[in-house]
Design a protein around this motif. Sequence first.
Motif, PDB file in Angstrom:
ATOM      1  N   LEU A   1       0.026   3.582  -3.963  1.00 53.69           N
ATOM      2  CA  LEU A   1      -1.130   2.931  -3.328  1.00 53.69           C
ATOM      3  C   LEU A   1      -1.536   1.676  -4.092  1.00 53.69           C
ATOM      4  CD1 LEU A   1      -3.065   6.166  -2.341  1.00 53.69           C
ATOM      5  CD2 LEU A   1      -2.475   4.327  -0.746  1.00 53.69           C
ATOM      6  N   GLU A   2      -1.508   1.746  -5.422  1.00 53.78           N
ATOM      7  CA  GLU A   2      -1.850   0.560  -6.228  1.00 53.78           C
ATOM      8  C   GLU A   2      -0.850  -0.564  -5.944  1.00 53.78           C
ATOM      9  OE1 GLU A   2      -4.252   0.184  -8.851  1.00 53.78           O
ATOM     10  OE2 GLU A   2      -4.700   2.229  -9.532  1.00 53.78           O
ATOM     11  N   LYS A   3       0.420  -0.184  -5.756  1.00 53.96           N
ATOM     12  CA  LYS A   3       1.449  -1.176  -5.476  1.00 53.96           C
ATOM     13  C   LYS A   3       1.148  -1.850  -4.121  1.00 53.96           C
ATOM     14  CE  LYS A   3       5.596   0.552  -6.521  1.00 53.96           C
ATOM     15  NZ  LYS A   3       6.894   1.257  -6.230  1.00 53.96           N
ATOM     16  N   ALA A   4       0.823  -1.038  -3.129  1.00 55.99           N
ATOM     17  CA  ALA A   4       0.508  -1.589  -1.797  1.00 55.99           C
ATOM     18  C   ALA A   4      -0.700  -2.516  -1.878  1.00 55.99           C
ATOM     19  CB  ALA A   4       0.229  -0.453  -0.809  1.00 55.99           C
TER      20      ALA A   4
ATOM     21  N   MET B   1       7.933   2.882   0.613  1.00 56.59           N
ATOM     22  CA  MET B   1       7.705   4.303   0.899  1.00 56.59           C
ATOM     23  C   MET B   1       6.580   4.516   1.904  1.00 56.59           C
ATOM     24  SD  MET B   1       8.127   6.097  -2.827  1.00 56.59           S
ATOM     25  CE  MET B   1       7.684   7.721  -2.200  1.00 56.59           C
ATOM     26  N   HIS B   2       5.932   3.411   2.308  1.00 56.55           N
ATOM     27  CA  HIS B   2       4.922   3.417   3.374  1.00 56.55           C
ATOM     28  C   HIS B   2       3.528   3.854   2.970  1.00 56.55           C
ATOM     29  CE1 HIS B   2       7.612   1.848   6.246  1.00 56.55           C
ATOM     30  NE2 HIS B   2       8.442   2.836   6.170  1.00 56.55           N
ATOM     31  N   TYR B   3       3.188   3.756   1.702  1.00 54.20           N
ATOM     32  CA  TYR B   3       1.776   3.883   1.339  1.00 54.20           C
ATOM     33  C   TYR B   3       1.100   2.546   1.659  1.00 54.20           C
ATOM     34  CZ  TYR B   3       2.484   8.488  -0.467  1.00 54.20           C
ATOM     35  OH  TYR B   3       2.757   9.827  -0.552  1.00 54.20           O
ATOM     36  N   ALA B   4      -0.144   2.619   2.130  1.00 53.85           N
ATOM     37  CA  ALA B   4      -0.794   1.456   2.743  1.00 53.85           C
ATOM     38  C   ALA B   4      -1.973   0.929   1.941  1.00 53.85           C
ATOM     39  CB  ALA B   4      -1.287   1.834   4.143  1.00 53.85           C
ATOM     40  N   GLY B   5      -2.146  -0.387   1.975  1.00 53.21           N
ATOM     41  CA  GLY B   5      -3.369  -1.027   1.502  1.00 53.21           C
ATOM     42  C   GLY B   5      -4.169  -1.482   2.707  1.00 53.21           C
ATOM     43  N   ASP B   6      -5.493  -1.540   2.572  1.00 51.86           N
ATOM     44  CA  ASP B   6      -6.363  -1.881   3.701  1.00 51.86           C
ATOM     45  C   ASP B   6      -7.598  -2.601   3.156  1.00 51.86           C
ATOM     46  OD1 ASP B   6      -7.984  -2.012   5.926  1.00 51.86           O
ATOM     47  OD2 ASP B   6      -8.042   0.143   6.300  1.00 51.86           O
ATOM     48  N   ILE B   7      -7.542  -3.916   3.154  1.00 52.94           N
ATOM     49  CA  ILE B   7      -8.582  -4.728   2.515  1.00 52.94           C
ATOM     50  C   ILE B   7      -9.121  -5.748   3.513  1.00 52.94           C
ATOM     51  CG2 ILE B   7      -9.024  -6.434   0.652  1.00 52.94           C
ATOM     52  CD1 ILE B   7      -8.380  -3.769  -0.588  1.00 52.94           C
TER      53      ILE B   7
ATOM     54  N   LEU C   1      -7.201   6.982   3.348  1.00 52.86           N
ATOM     55  CA  LEU C   1      -6.096   6.029   3.270  1.00 52.86           C
ATOM     56  C   LEU C   1      -4.938   6.688   2.515  1.00 52.86           C
ATOM     57  CD1 LEU C   1      -5.254   2.920   3.517  1.00 52.86           C
ATOM     58  CD2 LEU C   1      -6.121   2.701   1.186  1.00 52.86           C
ATOM     59  N   GLY C   2      -3.731   6.485   2.995  1.00 48.77           N
ATOM     60  CA  GLY C   2      -2.579   7.084   2.312  1.00 48.77           C
ATOM     61  C   GLY C   2      -1.295   6.584   2.937  1.00 48.77           C
ATOM     62  N   LEU C   3      -0.477   7.501   3.442  1.00 51.79           N
ATOM     63  CA  LEU C   3       0.744   7.111   4.137  1.00 51.79           C
ATOM     64  C   LEU C   3       0.396   6.423   5.459  1.00 51.79           C
ATOM     65  CD1 LEU C   3       3.074  10.178   3.556  1.00 51.79           C
ATOM     66  CD2 LEU C   3       3.627   7.808   3.005  1.00 51.79           C
ATOM     67  N   ASP C   4      -0.728   6.799   6.050  1.00 54.26           N
ATOM     68  CA  ASP C   4      -1.233   6.105   7.230  1.00 54.26           C
ATOM     69  C   ASP C   4      -2.460   5.325   6.816  1.00 54.26           C
ATOM     70  OD1 ASP C   4       0.624   7.512   8.933  1.00 54.26           O
ATOM     71  OD2 ASP C   4      -0.727   9.242   8.806  1.00 54.26           O
ATOM     72  N   VAL C   5      -2.665   4.191   7.484  1.00 52.45           N
ATOM     73  CA  VAL C   5      -3.833   3.409   7.099  1.00 52.45           C
ATOM     74  C   VAL C   5      -5.111   4.146   7.499  1.00 52.45           C
ATOM     75  CG1 VAL C   5      -3.747   1.920   9.142  1.00 52.45           C
ATOM     76  CG2 VAL C   5      -4.840   1.107   7.043  1.00 52.45           C
ATOM     77  N   HIS C   6      -5.151   4.753   8.663  1.00 55.17           N
ATOM     78  CA  HIS C   6      -6.180   5.772   8.949  1.00 55.17           C
ATOM     79  C   HIS C   6      -5.476   7.087   8.674  1.00 55.17           C
ATOM     80  CE1 HIS C   6      -8.323   3.052  12.143  1.00 55.17           C
ATOM     81  NE2 HIS C   6      -8.512   2.639  10.905  1.00 55.17           N
ATOM     82  N   ASP C   7      -5.617   7.567   7.450  1.00 57.44           N
ATOM     83  CA  ASP C   7      -4.688   8.614   7.025  1.00 57.44           C
ATOM     84  C   ASP C   7      -4.802   9.866   7.891  1.00 57.44           C
ATOM     85  OD1 ASP C   7      -2.558   9.144   5.349  1.00 57.44           O
ATOM     86  OD2 ASP C   7      -3.772  10.233   3.893  1.00 57.44           O
TER      87      ASP C   7
END
Lengths: 463, 463
Positions: free
Chosen positions: B175-178, B255-261, B345-351
Motif C-alpha cells: 500500500l505504501e508503494k502504491a 500486485m494490485h494494492y491501491a492508492g486513493d488520494i 482501502l486494499g486490493l480494491d480501492v473501495h475494498d
Amino acid sequence: MFDTVIYQQRRAKLKKDMGSGVLLFMGNEESPKNYTDNTYHFRQDSNFLYFFGLNQAGLAAIIDIDNDLEIIFGDELTVDHIVWMGQQATIADQATSVGVKKTLPYKDISTYLKKAQSSKQLIHFLPPYRHLNMLKLEEWLTIPVKELSARVSEQFVMAVINQRSYKIKEELVELEKAITTTAKMHVAAMSNAKAGMTEAELTGQVNGIAVAGGGGLAYPVILTINGQILHNHYHGNVLEKGQLLLGDFGADTAMHYAGDITRTLPVSYRFSLKQREIYQIVLKAEETAIQSLKAGVSYKDIHLRAALVIATGLTELGLMKGDPAEAVEAGAHALFFPHGLGHMLGLDVHDMEDLGEDLVGYDDEIKRSNQFGLKSLRLGRKLEAGFVLTVEPGIYFIPDLIDKWKADGTHLDFINYEALSTYRDFGGIRIEDNYLVTTEGSRLLGPPIPKTVLEVEALRIHA
Amino acid sequence: MFDTVIYQQRRAKLKKDMGSGVLLFMGNEESPKNYTDNTYHFRQDSNFLYFFGLNQAGLAAIIDIDNDLEIIFGDELTVDHIVWMGQQATIADQATSVGVKKTLPYKDISTYLKKAQSSKQLIHFLPPYRHLNMLKLEEWLTIPVKELSARVSEQFVMAVINQRSYKIKEELVELEKAITTTAKMHVAAMSNAKAGMTEAELTGQVNGIAVAGGGGLAYPVILTINGQILHNHYHGNVLEKGQLLLGDFGADTAMHYAGDITRTLPVSYRFSLKQREIYQIVLKAEETAIQSLKAGVSYKDIHLRAALVIATGLTELGLMKGDPAEAVEAGAHALFFPHGLGHMLGLDVHDMEDLGEDLVGYDDEIKRSNQFGLKSLRLGRKLEAGFVLTVEPGIYFIPDLIDKWKADGTHLDFINYEALSTYRDFGGIRIEDNYLVTTEGSRLLGPPIPKTVLEVEALRIHA
C-alpha cells in the motif's frame, strides 16, 4: 460526432441493403474491472458508434424497416444521478443530434422485440462479444447464450461490412488525428528510450500522450525488448544497450478511430551491424508492400511480395537457402515472419474483427490459406479505393519455434539452422504504417514517422 | 507475489473459519473492449489474488474442506501460444509458488463441482461481478444467472471480510508503494497544471506516472475543474486562471494494492480568498477526522465530527445558519458534503465492495443511515487495528442540488440560500489521504503530500 446527415445516410443505405426486418444495435455498458462500480474506461460498441454516433453507456437502438421506424432506447438521468454525474443532454436531444426522432425508455426494448417476433418480423443482430450483451439478447429474443452465434444475421453483418470498409473523408480526418497522436507517442519513445529505464516507464510516457490526445490507447501497448514474442504486454524489463526495442502502440480519438504504428529502435545510439542488416530487409519489405498498394491488387499477393523480400534478404545473409520464391511458396519464410502483413483499420484497430475475420478480409475469389504464417493474414481480398489498412512486415527469431522446426526437420531445404544459432537472442523487428488505398495507389495516413536507419538513429542522439 | 506461507496461512484460516464444504474461487478472464481480442488491461479478481496470488487469466480454484484438497484449475500453453505469448511457468510451478500441490485442466472444474454437488457437499461462492463468470457459475452449478446473487454464501463472504479487513505488514508495504506512486502523480499535477492546458493533457501525465510505477490506475481518474460533479470523468475542458482543479486519482501496484488520494488546487498561482476560506474548512475537517482515528471509535462518529467542522465553518461564513450541531443532526450539511467520509482501502480501492458494502462497513451495532449524505457513508462500524481507510471530506456547490432543495424548501432553518447565489460557479474541494488504524491512533500511509494552502501554493510557482 459527425454531422447528422452522415448517420442518416448510413442508416438509409443499411435499410435499402437489408430491405426488411428489424435491425438491432446493442450499445455497450460500463465494464466491471475488480468490482461492479470500478469500471474500465467506457468504450461504446463500434457498430453503434458508426450508425448512431452516441458515445455513452446504457443505450440500444433498432431500425424497424418494415414499419419505417428508428428508435433509440435509453433512460434519462434522475436528479440523484445529476448530483453525481453532472447535467447531460436528454436522450431525445442526443437522438436528434444523430437524426433519430423517436426515443423510448430502455426497458421498452424487450417488449418491442417480443412484439416484433410475434408479428413474424425477422430480427437481425450482429455477433455479441460482451457477455452482458449476450445475457440481454438471451432475455430479449429468448435465444440461449450458447445458440446466439449460430443465430447472428450474416446478411446484416455483410451490409455493415460493405459500409464500414470504405472510409469517407470525414473518417480519414479522424484517422489522421489518431495517427498524429500516435506519431507523437512513437517519436517520444524513440527519443526518450535509455538504457537503465524500465519498459514500464516508457510505456507510461506513451500512454500519457495517448490520453492527452483526448482519446486513449487504441489497443494494449507492446513496448518490449522481446519483440520476438508477438503479443507481449509485459513491461518489467530494464533496457540495456545493445538490445532492440520494439514498440507497437497507437492512440484512438475521442470518436474512437484508431492509429496502429510499429517502430523498432536500438537501445544504444546506433543499430549494430547485425541489427541493421535485418532492419533493412524489413524496411525493404514494407516499402515494397507500400509501392504495391492499389485498388484491384489482392492483399494476399502483396503479403507474398513482402515475404519474398524477406526470404531473399535472409538468403543473402545465409540464414535461408535455396530459391527464395520456392521458399515462400513452401511457407519457409514464416519461421521468421509468422504473421500477416496487415489488416483493415478504422473504428476498431483490427477493423470489424468480430463481424468475422473471413467475411471482412476474404471473399469468394480469395480464400484464407491454411499454411502456417499465411493463415494469420487477416486481409487477403482484392483492395478497393477507400480501404484503410496497416502494412506491418517483421522478422523475428523465436527460439521455441526454431527449436520445434529444427526438431521436426521442417523446411531443411530452405532454412540454415546452423547459422541461426548466433541469432537466438536477436529479438524481433517490425515496421508498421497506415495507408489509404486509392484507385491510383495509396496515401500515407498521418505524418511520416522516422523509420530509416538514419532517421531513427538521429532521434537516438541522447541515448 | 508474497511469500508462499502467507497464502497458505490465509487459506488455512479460511478452512478453519468455514469448517466444511467446497469453496469456489473464480479467477477473471480477459475482458473484451470493442471486440473479443482487443481486451482491457487484465485485472485478476481480488479474492483470487488474496488467497491464491496468481495474476493471470484462465484460472479458477477450489478449497475442498471436506476432502482436505486445494486445487488450481488452468491450462498449459501450447507451442502455438508460446510463439505469440512467450514462455511461461507451468501451472504446476505457479501453483507450487503459492503452496498448492494439485492442479487440473480448466475444463475439469465443472465435473469436480457436479460430483461435489451429487455427494451433497455444500458449494460456497462469492458474489460474481463479471458476466462471463456468471455464465460459468450457471453452467457449473446449474443455477440460473438471475438466481446467483440469492445463492451467494454469506458465511464465505464474512470469512473473507474477516481476513481482508486486517492488513498485515506485507500488505502495508504494498500500500505504501502504491501511495508513493500516487504521491508522484499528485505532485506532478500540482506542479504542472497551467491555464490553457486541457484536463486531458494533465490526465495523460498522471496516467503515465501510474503505468511507469509498474501497475496502473487503481480507478478512473477524476481531474476536473468541475469538482462539484462527484463522479466526473470528462477531461475536455481547458484550465483557466481563477478556477479550482480537483484531482482524485491513484496508482495500484503490480500486485494490485491501491492508492486513493485527492487534492484540490488553484489553476492560478494562489487560491482566491473565497477559495481559501472553503479550503481551510475542508482541511480542518480532514485533520479533525484524522486526529479522531483510533481503534474502538466508530467511523460514523468520525464522519459526523467532520460534518460538524464543515457545518460550523459554513455557518461562520454565513452560508449556513442556526446551531451547527443541530444542522448536522438534521443532515443539512449534506447539501455541501453529500458523500461519506471514506471507505476501506486494499486490493480494491473501495475494498471488498462487491462482497457487500454493508457487510464490510457496518455490523449489528452500527447500521447504515437512510439520511441523504450519511446514507452514502461506506464505512460506519467501529474501527479496529489493521484497518486501512480513506479520509476524504469535501465541500461542493452543486447548482442542481441547491435549486432542488431551495424549491422543496429543504432545511430553510439551516441553509442561507440567498448567500449561496455567489457560490454557484465555485466548484468543489476535496482533500483525501490514506491511513492505517492502530490501537493508539493512526499512521499516515505513503509520504506526506503537500496539502496546506501554503504547501500547495509553493508548487504553483510556475503557474
